[in-house]
Structures are given as structure tokens and as C-alpha cells.
Design a protein around this motif. Sequence first.
Motif, PDB file in Angstrom:
ATOM      1  N   PRO A   7       0.826  -1.326  -0.087  1.00  0.00           N
ATOM      2  CA  PRO A   7      -0.026   0.031  -0.093  1.00  0.00           C
ATOM      3  C   PRO A   7       0.854   1.324  -0.130  1.00  0.00           C
ATOM      4  CG  PRO A   7      -0.033  -0.871   2.186  1.00  0.00           C
ATOM      5  CD  PRO A   7       0.722  -1.973   1.367  1.00  0.00           C
ATOM      6  N   PRO A   8       0.242   2.412  -0.180  1.00  0.00           N
ATOM      7  CA  PRO A   8       1.086   3.726  -0.527  1.00  0.00           C
ATOM      8  C   PRO A   8       1.602   3.886   0.915  1.00  0.00           C
ATOM      9  CG  PRO A   8      -1.239   4.139  -1.355  1.00  0.00           C
ATOM     10  CD  PRO A   8      -1.162   2.600  -0.724  1.00  0.00           C
ATOM     11  N   SER A   9       3.154   4.498   0.944  1.00  0.00           N
ATOM     12  CA  SER A   9       3.724   4.615   1.979  1.00  0.00           C
ATOM     13  C   SER A   9       2.903   5.658   3.129  1.00  0.00           C
ATOM     14  CB  SER A   9       5.244   5.348   1.933  1.00  0.00           C
ATOM     15  OG  SER A   9       5.148   6.549   1.270  1.00  0.00           O
ATOM     16  N   GLU A  10       1.903   6.651   2.665  1.00  0.00           N
ATOM     17  CA  GLU A  10       1.294   7.359   3.699  1.00  0.00           C
ATOM     18  C   GLU A  10       0.151   6.588   4.415  1.00  0.00           C
ATOM     19  OE1 GLU A  10       0.722   8.156  -0.236  1.00  0.00           O
ATOM     20  OE2 GLU A  10       2.914   8.426   0.132  1.00  0.00           O
ATOM     21  N   GLY A  11      -0.164   5.181   3.661  1.00  0.00           N
ATOM     22  CA  GLY A  11      -1.097   4.497   4.329  1.00  0.00           C
ATOM     23  C   GLY A  11      -2.364   4.826   3.594  1.00  0.00           C
ATOM     24  N   LEU A  12      -3.445   3.957   4.034  1.00  0.00           N
ATOM     25  CA  LEU A  12      -4.790   4.159   3.425  1.00  0.00           C
ATOM     26  C   LEU A  12      -5.515   4.810   4.479  1.00  0.00           C
ATOM     27  CD1 LEU A  12      -5.002   0.753   1.868  1.00  0.00           C
ATOM     28  CD2 LEU A  12      -4.402   2.594   0.780  1.00  0.00           C
ATOM     29  N   SER A  13      -6.489   5.735   3.874  1.00  0.00           N
ATOM     30  CA  SER A  13      -7.296   6.317   5.060  1.00  0.00           C
ATOM     31  C   SER A  13      -8.793   5.820   4.763  1.00  0.00           C
ATOM     32  CB  SER A  13      -7.432   7.758   4.538  1.00  0.00           C
ATOM     33  OG  SER A  13      -7.786   8.266   3.471  1.00  0.00           O
ATOM     34  N   THR A  14      -9.345   5.881   5.973  1.00  0.00           N
ATOM     35  CA  THR A  14     -10.712   5.450   6.362  1.00  0.00           C
ATOM     36  C   THR A  14     -11.591   6.643   6.914  1.00  0.00           C
ATOM     37  OG1 THR A  14     -10.159   3.240   6.038  1.00  0.00           O
ATOM     38  CG2 THR A  14     -12.594   3.675   6.925  1.00  0.00           C
ATOM     39  N   PRO A  15     -12.467   7.351   6.177  1.00  0.00           N
ATOM     40  CA  PRO A  15     -13.037   8.274   6.914  1.00  0.00           C
ATOM     41  C   PRO A  15     -13.953   8.081   7.960  1.00  0.00           C
ATOM     42  CG  PRO A  15     -14.206   8.205   4.961  1.00  0.00           C
ATOM     43  CD  PRO A  15     -12.730   7.454   4.871  1.00  0.00           C
ATOM     44  N   THR A  16     -14.435   8.582   8.931  1.00  0.00           N
ATOM     45  CA  THR A  16     -15.514   8.201   9.989  1.00  0.00           C
ATOM     46  C   THR A  16     -16.480   9.099   9.480  1.00  0.00           C
ATOM     47  OG1 THR A  16     -13.514   8.427  11.737  1.00  0.00           O
ATOM     48  CG2 THR A  16     -15.975   8.430  12.614  1.00  0.00           C
ATOM     49  N   VAL A  17     -17.609   8.263   9.503  1.00  0.00           N
ATOM     50  CA  VAL A  17     -19.205   8.777   9.009  1.00  0.00           C
ATOM     51  C   VAL A  17     -20.020   8.293   9.945  1.00  0.00           C
ATOM     52  CG1 VAL A  17     -18.083   8.825   6.583  1.00  0.00           C
ATOM     53  CG2 VAL A  17     -19.304   6.728   7.233  1.00  0.00           C
ATOM     54  N   ALA A  18     -21.364   8.882   9.836  1.00  0.00           N
ATOM     55  CA  ALA A  18     -22.466   8.422  10.307  1.00  0.00           C
ATOM     56  C   ALA A  18     -22.657   7.204  10.176  1.00  0.00           C
ATOM     57  CB  ALA A  18     -23.609   9.150  10.365  1.00  0.00           C
ATOM     58  N   THR A 106      -3.830  -0.785 -10.004  1.00  0.00           N
ATOM     59  CA  THR A 106      -2.720  -1.604 -10.316  1.00  0.00           C
ATOM     60  C   THR A 106      -1.479  -0.876 -10.623  1.00  0.00           C
ATOM     61  OG1 THR A 106      -2.802  -1.550 -12.810  1.00  0.00           O
ATOM     62  CG2 THR A 106      -4.242  -3.410 -11.638  1.00  0.00           C
ATOM     63  N   PRO A 107      -0.446  -1.342 -10.639  1.00  0.00           N
ATOM     64  CA  PRO A 107       0.919  -0.439 -10.753  1.00  0.00           C
ATOM     65  C   PRO A 107       0.834   0.036 -12.217  1.00  0.00           C
ATOM     66  CG  PRO A 107       1.577  -2.601  -9.778  1.00  0.00           C
ATOM     67  CD  PRO A 107      -0.022  -2.954  -9.996  1.00  0.00           C
ATOM     68  N   GLN A 108       0.197  -0.702 -13.127  1.00  0.00           N
ATOM     69  CA  GLN A 108       0.049  -0.183 -14.532  1.00  0.00           C
ATOM     70  C   GLN A 108      -0.844   0.812 -14.703  1.00  0.00           C
ATOM     71  OE1 GLN A 108       0.042  -3.663 -13.962  1.00  0.00           O
ATOM     72  NE2 GLN A 108       1.855  -4.113 -14.342  1.00  0.00           N
ATOM     73  N   HIS A 109      -1.871   0.857 -13.867  1.00  0.00           N
ATOM     74  CA  HIS A 109      -2.966   1.917 -14.002  1.00  0.00           C
ATOM     75  C   HIS A 109      -3.203   2.370 -12.455  1.00  0.00           C
ATOM     76  CE1 HIS A 109      -3.540   0.930 -18.247  1.00  0.00           C
ATOM     77  NE2 HIS A 109      -3.520  -0.284 -17.748  1.00  0.00           N
ATOM     78  N   PRO A 110      -2.579   2.947 -11.740  1.00  0.00           N
ATOM     79  CA  PRO A 110      -2.606   3.338 -10.621  1.00  0.00           C
ATOM     80  C   PRO A 110      -3.937   4.452 -10.301  1.00  0.00           C
ATOM     81  CG  PRO A 110      -0.942   4.370 -11.118  1.00  0.00           C
ATOM     82  CD  PRO A 110      -1.270   3.626 -12.387  1.00  0.00           C
ATOM     83  N   SER A 111      -4.382   4.368  -9.038  1.00  0.00           N
ATOM     84  CA  SER A 111      -5.477   5.339  -8.918  1.00  0.00           C
ATOM     85  C   SER A 111      -4.899   6.764  -9.035  1.00  0.00           C
ATOM     86  CB  SER A 111      -6.051   4.952  -7.504  1.00  0.00           C
ATOM     87  OG  SER A 111      -6.689   3.650  -7.500  1.00  0.00           O
ATOM     88  N   ASP A 112      -6.063   7.687  -9.162  1.00  0.00           N
ATOM     89  CA  ASP A 112      -5.469   9.015  -9.102  1.00  0.00           C
ATOM     90  C   ASP A 112      -4.892   9.403  -7.700  1.00  0.00           C
ATOM     91  OD1 ASP A 112      -6.734   9.347 -11.602  1.00  0.00           O
ATOM     92  OD2 ASP A 112      -8.528  10.166 -10.944  1.00  0.00           O
ATOM     93  N   TYR A 113      -5.258   8.985  -6.497  1.00  0.00           N
ATOM     94  CA  TYR A 113      -4.538   9.465  -5.461  1.00  0.00           C
ATOM     95  C   TYR A 113      -3.170   8.766  -4.962  1.00  0.00           C
ATOM     96  CZ  TYR A 113      -6.416   4.889  -3.506  1.00  0.00           C
ATOM     97  OH  TYR A 113      -6.487   3.675  -3.441  1.00  0.00           O
ATOM     98  N   ILE A 114      -2.859   7.986  -5.841  1.00  0.00           N
ATOM     99  CA  ILE A 114      -1.413   7.294  -5.689  1.00  0.00           C
ATOM    100  C   ILE A 114      -0.446   8.126  -6.380  1.00  0.00           C
ATOM    101  CG2 ILE A 114      -0.033   5.295  -5.953  1.00  0.00           C
ATOM    102  CD1 ILE A 114      -2.521   3.561  -5.229  1.00  0.00           C
TER     103      ILE A 114
END
Length: 118
Positions: A7-18, A106-114
Motif C-alpha cells: 500500500p502507499p507509504s502514507e497509508g490508506l485512509s478511512t473516513p469516520t462517517v455516520a 494496479t501498478p500499470q494503472h494506479p488510482s489518481d490518489y496514488i
Amino acid sequence: MATSAWPPSEGLSTPTVALRDALLTLSASTNINAPAALVLDILRETPQYKDWNTWCPDVAFESQPADASAADKLNKGTVFTFHVIMDASKPTKTTATRLVVTDISTPQHPSDYISSTS
């Protein structure tokens, strides 16, 4: 070509929601002795789940994005229900779990946030 660690070195984030707006974010990793593209294809091809996936042997599709190439393959934007076996001693009793694919990276098609830089 730059590669991104997962995973990204900054980690994955999970927001807190109702609770009414709650989303479940899952992330896992393991080493598999096979090409990554093959593993991803197998995970996205749900008709074969019954052959190897004892936890989730059935998937029902609610909707697919307009650009989906196959009606029974998980795509970004797919809305579907996993029929999950929560108790191995009761393999015919499943729990319906409605989900939405919000990302496929994927490494070939990473998400915009990576970041593409290392």
C-alpha cells in the motif's frame, strides 16, 4: 517508469462517517506466485468464485457502469451483492452484503490518489 509501492507509504485512509452513510473499506495483501494481472483477472471474474472461494461462493450484480466490458466482471462502479458464508458449519446459509467497487488500482494503472513518483 516509476513504480508505486502498495500500500502507499502514507497509508490508506478511512473516513469516520455516520452509521447511515457508513462505507466499508477493505484492504489486504499476501504473496501469490503468479503474475499480478492474472490474479486480478481471477478476482474480478465472479462466475468462477464457486470453484475456489469458500467464503463467498455467489455474487449477484445490480448494475454495471456503462463502459463495462463484461456483465459478470467486477469493474469500477459495479454495484453487486456478495452472498457470504459467515458460519462454516452452515454452508447453505448466506448473508447478503451489498457492495460497490469504488477503485481498482494496479501498478500499470494506479488510482489518481496514488503518486506516480517514489
